[in-house]
Design an enzyme around this catalytic site. Structure first.
Site, PDB file in Angstrom:
ATOM      1  N   TYR A  20       0.817  -1.218   0.000  1.00 41.24           N
ATOM      2  CA  TYR A  20       0.000   0.000   0.000  1.00 41.24           C
ATOM      3  C   TYR A  20       0.851   1.270   0.000  1.00 41.24           C
ATOM      4  O   TYR A  20       0.375   2.347  -0.292  1.00 41.24           O
ATOM      5  CB  TYR A  20      -0.946   0.016   1.207  1.00 41.24           C
ATOM      6  CG  TYR A  20      -2.250  -0.704   0.933  1.00 41.24           C
ATOM      7  CD1 TYR A  20      -2.721  -0.865  -0.370  1.00 41.24           C
ATOM      8  CD2 TYR A  20      -3.022  -1.221   1.957  1.00 41.24           C
ATOM      9  CE1 TYR A  20      -3.898  -1.524  -0.649  1.00 41.24           C
ATOM     10  CE2 TYR A  20      -4.215  -1.888   1.695  1.00 41.24           C
ATOM     11  CZ  TYR A  20      -4.648  -2.035   0.387  1.00 41.24           C
ATOM     12  OH  TYR A  20      -5.820  -2.685   0.122  1.00 41.24           O
ATOM     13  N   GLU A 106      16.124   7.266 -14.048  1.00 39.71           N
ATOM     14  CA  GLU A 106      14.901   7.974 -13.665  1.00 39.71           C
ATOM     15  C   GLU A 106      14.992   8.356 -12.205  1.00 39.71           C
ATOM     16  O   GLU A 106      15.322   7.534 -11.350  1.00 39.71           O
ATOM     17  CB  GLU A 106      13.677   7.064 -13.878  1.00 39.71           C
ATOM     18  CG  GLU A 106      12.389   7.734 -13.418  1.00 39.71           C
ATOM     19  CD  GLU A 106      11.145   6.862 -13.559  1.00 39.71           C
ATOM     20  OE1 GLU A 106      11.210   5.792 -14.189  1.00 39.71           O
ATOM     21  OE2 GLU A 106      10.095   7.274 -13.017  1.00 39.71           O
ATOM     22  N   CYS A 347       3.310 -18.532  -4.898  1.00 41.01           N
ATOM     23  CA  CYS A 347       4.042 -18.369  -3.641  1.00 41.01           C
ATOM     24  C   CYS A 347       3.135 -18.626  -2.439  1.00 41.01           C
ATOM     25  O   CYS A 347       2.817 -19.781  -2.165  1.00 41.01           O
ATOM     26  CB  CYS A 347       4.717 -16.995  -3.603  1.00 41.01           C
ATOM     27  SG  CYS A 347       6.168 -17.012  -2.546  1.00 41.01           S
ATOM     28  N   GLY A 349       0.107 -18.304  -2.436  1.00 37.59           N
ATOM     29  CA  GLY A 349      -1.028 -18.995  -3.071  1.00 37.59           C
ATOM     30  C   GLY A 349      -0.777 -20.486  -3.195  1.00 37.59           C
ATOM     31  O   GLY A 349      -1.682 -21.303  -3.030  1.00 37.59           O
ATOM     32  N   HIS A 473       7.620 -16.740  -8.472  1.00 38.41           N
ATOM     33  CA  HIS A 473       6.723 -15.692  -8.991  1.00 38.41           C
ATOM     34  C   HIS A 473       6.854 -15.617 -10.511  1.00 38.41           C
ATOM     35  O   HIS A 473       7.689 -14.856 -11.023  1.00 38.41           O
ATOM     36  CB  HIS A 473       7.088 -14.339  -8.387  1.00 38.41           C
ATOM     37  CG  HIS A 473       6.746 -14.217  -6.943  1.00 38.41           C
ATOM     38  ND1 HIS A 473       5.555 -13.684  -6.504  1.00 38.41           N
ATOM     39  CD2 HIS A 473       7.425 -14.591  -5.832  1.00 38.41           C
ATOM     40  CE1 HIS A 473       5.525 -13.718  -5.180  1.00 38.41           C
ATOM     41  NE2 HIS A 473       6.654 -14.263  -4.752  1.00 38.41           N
ATOM     42  N   GLU A 475       5.129 -14.125 -12.550  1.00 42.32           N
ATOM     43  CA  GLU A 475       4.716 -12.822 -13.104  1.00 42.32           C
ATOM     44  C   GLU A 475       5.891 -11.899 -13.401  1.00 42.32           C
ATOM     45  O   GLU A 475       5.782 -10.984 -14.200  1.00 42.32           O
ATOM     46  CB  GLU A 475       3.716 -12.129 -12.154  1.00 42.32           C
ATOM     47  CG  GLU A 475       4.267 -11.628 -10.818  1.00 42.32           C
ATOM     48  CD  GLU A 475       4.214 -12.666  -9.699  1.00 42.32           C
ATOM     49  OE1 GLU A 475       4.243 -13.873 -10.010  1.00 42.32           O
ATOM     50  OE2 GLU A 475       4.168 -12.262  -8.519  1.00 42.32           O
TER      51      GLU A 475
HETATM   52  N1  GLN Z   1       4.918 -15.472   3.214  1.00 43.28           N
HETATM   53  C1  GLN Z   1       5.361 -16.588   2.416  1.00 43.28           C
HETATM   54  C2  GLN Z   1       6.840 -16.892   2.614  1.00 43.28           C
HETATM   55  O1  GLN Z   1       7.567 -16.048   3.091  1.00 43.28           O
HETATM   56  C3  GLN Z   1       5.061 -16.344   0.949  1.00 43.28           C
HETATM   57  C4  GLN Z   1       5.850 -15.240   0.346  1.00 43.28           C
HETATM   58  C5  GLN Z   1       5.301 -14.710  -0.955  1.00 43.28           C
HETATM   59  O2  GLN Z   1       4.152 -14.994  -1.288  1.00 43.28           O
HETATM   60  N2  GLN Z   1       6.091 -13.941  -1.692  1.00 43.28           N
HETATM   61  O3  GLN Z   1       7.273 -17.956   2.293  1.00 43.28           O
END
Ligand code: GLN
Length: 507
Positions: A20, A106, A347, A349, A473, A475
């Protein structure tokens, strides 16, 4: 060519900040936790960036103070000028002996911000230390549109150009953020008041799709002006591959696929920026328009899941930290698993997909991650061995790219079309191998691991249209013309299973 982002705040990097505050934390191959702008740079230039590409004032101060403690300054008084400004310049000049020919630096924030002054001063000095044709200053300004009088106002642009000049920098080019085209007479006025040539006033108009911006800037002559200034006379902009991409985007059908992103930072899309962009890339590849829908994990329970996920064709549960919204994520995953909804877990998820499966399919009702219950009986996700004694928060997770071996015949292998991949990580907890045999026996297959086979990187469900979750990740490596295979697979499955104009959406 390379890009750098300088941020004037005192945090050493954004790694410990809430999304945030500054949106998502982007991770580079070499494990830097950076500003999300680096994600834009990578997606637009298709270059992988490094630690040298993300510098905060905190990092500069930390380095200068460490040198002072070592005694490197030989008794001198350490000051903003020259010590801080020199340390900033070192970061720009760091590419001097590399094969990088152009560095785009930048400076974040707004001209005149107290905290950014030494960065502005450092780039002023870079201008006088080098030949005129080797340094170009591009000032990004705002042209607000006033609805009531239907006009663009040039005053904020005039003021920030004036402020910049009072700090000793004359902008060579102004890139003006605008909702409308800038009329010729307004460009003339801006040029006159801001001390730039009229051809150097470039409109950066709000685009329907972000990826149209480079071609719009080209139409305005940005590259021509930059090349002229840098005396790169023989350079011609080559936009072919970008034009091909835009063509592809324009030819995407109107068919809309809605993908839920179930997380806890839903009030700010920037918190999940790379996930949202990856979904769009996957949409381009699959010829459909993807509409990401942020859904508050805290509002999802077993009884509200169906209603909350109404209208969605697929679900992503992205990464995260802390226990807020955890049970909602677990109920979301349960809903996806039991109702054949295409699902991608990333992750946290993935970790929650493992917890959900353990609770339901293995009947381990108290299964959890040690992140949320340190003393739980069945820690199916546990702290990584080398993270056990880590107490410092900043930059201490398992970060950056690591190789992953994919299982023959798995969905993951089919999607990646290879059996060895490399993806970026940011986590402290991992799949607990004590439960691996039981999980696999019950259908949650391990389809990707570290090369030694110990660290579980991907799990997937058999007998489900698309249920896949990864510890990394994906993404961060997705590109507009080369979507992440796991996202492309999700959108493809959503299109096949639920798509077709949405008639089978969750209702
Ligand atoms: N909190 C979890 C960990 O530290 C997942 C981290 C994340 O989703 N980037 O393993």
């Amino acid at each position: 060519m390379t890009n750098q982002k300088f941020d004037p705040y005192i945090n050493v990097d954004p790694g410990t900040m809430s999304p945030y505050e500054h949106g998502e934390v982007f991770v580079t191959d070499d494990g830097a936790e950076t500003d999300l702008d680096l994600g834009h740079y990578e997606r637009f230039t298709d270059e992988n960036l490094t630690k040298n590409s993300s510098i905060t004032m905190g990092k500069i101060y930390q380095e200068v103070i460490e040198r002072e403690r070592r005694g490197d300054y030989l008794g001198k008084t350490v000051q903003v000028i020259p010590h801080i400004t020199n340390a900033i310049k070192e970061k720009i000049y760091a590419f001097e002996d590399s094969d990088v020919d152009i560095v785009i630096t930048e400076i974040g924030g707004t001209v005149g911000d107290i905290e950014g002054l030494s960065m502005i001063e450092a780039i002023r000095q870079v201008g006088i230390e080098n030949s005129v044709e080797d340094v170009i200053y591009i000032h990004v300004t705002l042209l607000p549109y006033i609805h009531g009088s239907n006009e663009l106002k040039s005053k904020p642009t005039q003021h920030s150009a004036k402020e910049l000049q009072s700090l000793g920098i004359k902008p060579d080019i102004l890139v003006c953020r605008t909702e409308l085209e800038i009329p010729e007479n307004l460009k003339e006025k801006i040029a006159l008041f801001c001390n730039v040539r009229k051809e150097s006033v470039i409109a950066n108009k709000t685009a329907k799709c972000l990826y149209e911006v480079p071609l719009m800037l080209e139409e305005e002559g940005l590259a021509r002006e930059v090349c002229k200034h840098l005396k790169l006379e023989k350079c011609e902009p080559n936009n072919k591959s970008w034009e091909k991409l835009i063509d592809k985007i324009h030819n995407v059908s109107d068919k809309e696929i809605t993908i839920a992103i179930v997380g806890k930072y839903i009030k700010l899309e920037d918190s999940y920026l790379s996930v949202i962009e990856s979904l769009k890339h996957a949409g381009i590849e699959n010829g459909v328009t993807v509409k990401p829908k942020l859904i508050d994990a805290e509002k999802i329970t077993e009884s509200t899941a169906k209603e909350m996920l109404k209208g969605c064709d697929g679900i992503v549960v992205p990464g995260g930290f802390g226990n807020r919204g955890i049970e909602g994520k677990i109920q979301t995953i349960k809903y996806a698993r039991e109702n054949n909804v295409p699902f991608l877990g990333i992750c946290l998820g993935m970790q929650m997909a493992v917890v959900e499966f353990a609770r339901d399919a293995l009947n381990l009702k108290d299964a959890n991650s040690e992140e949320f219950d340190e003393i739980c009986e069945n820690p199916v996700i546990h702290i990584m061995y080398d993270q056990k004694d880590v107490t410092k928060k900043g930059g201490t997770m398992r970060l950056g790219s690591y190789p992953c071996i994919l299982k023959k015949g798995s969905i993951a292998e089919k999607l990646y079309k290879t059996n060895e991949i490399s993806e970026r990580h940011r986590h402290r907890f991992e799949y607990n191998n004590d439960y691996r045999e039981e999980m696999e026996k019950n259908g949650l297959m391990v389809s990707g691991t570290s090369p030694d086979g110990n660290l579980v990187e991907i799990v997937e469900l058999k007998n489900h249209p698309y249920f896949i979750a990864c510890q990394f990740h994906p993404e961060f490596k997705s590109r507009p013309d080369r979507p992440s295979p796991l996202f492309a697979g999700l959108v493809k499955a959503a299109k096949l299973v639920f798509g077709d104009g949405g008639k089978n959406k969750i209702s």
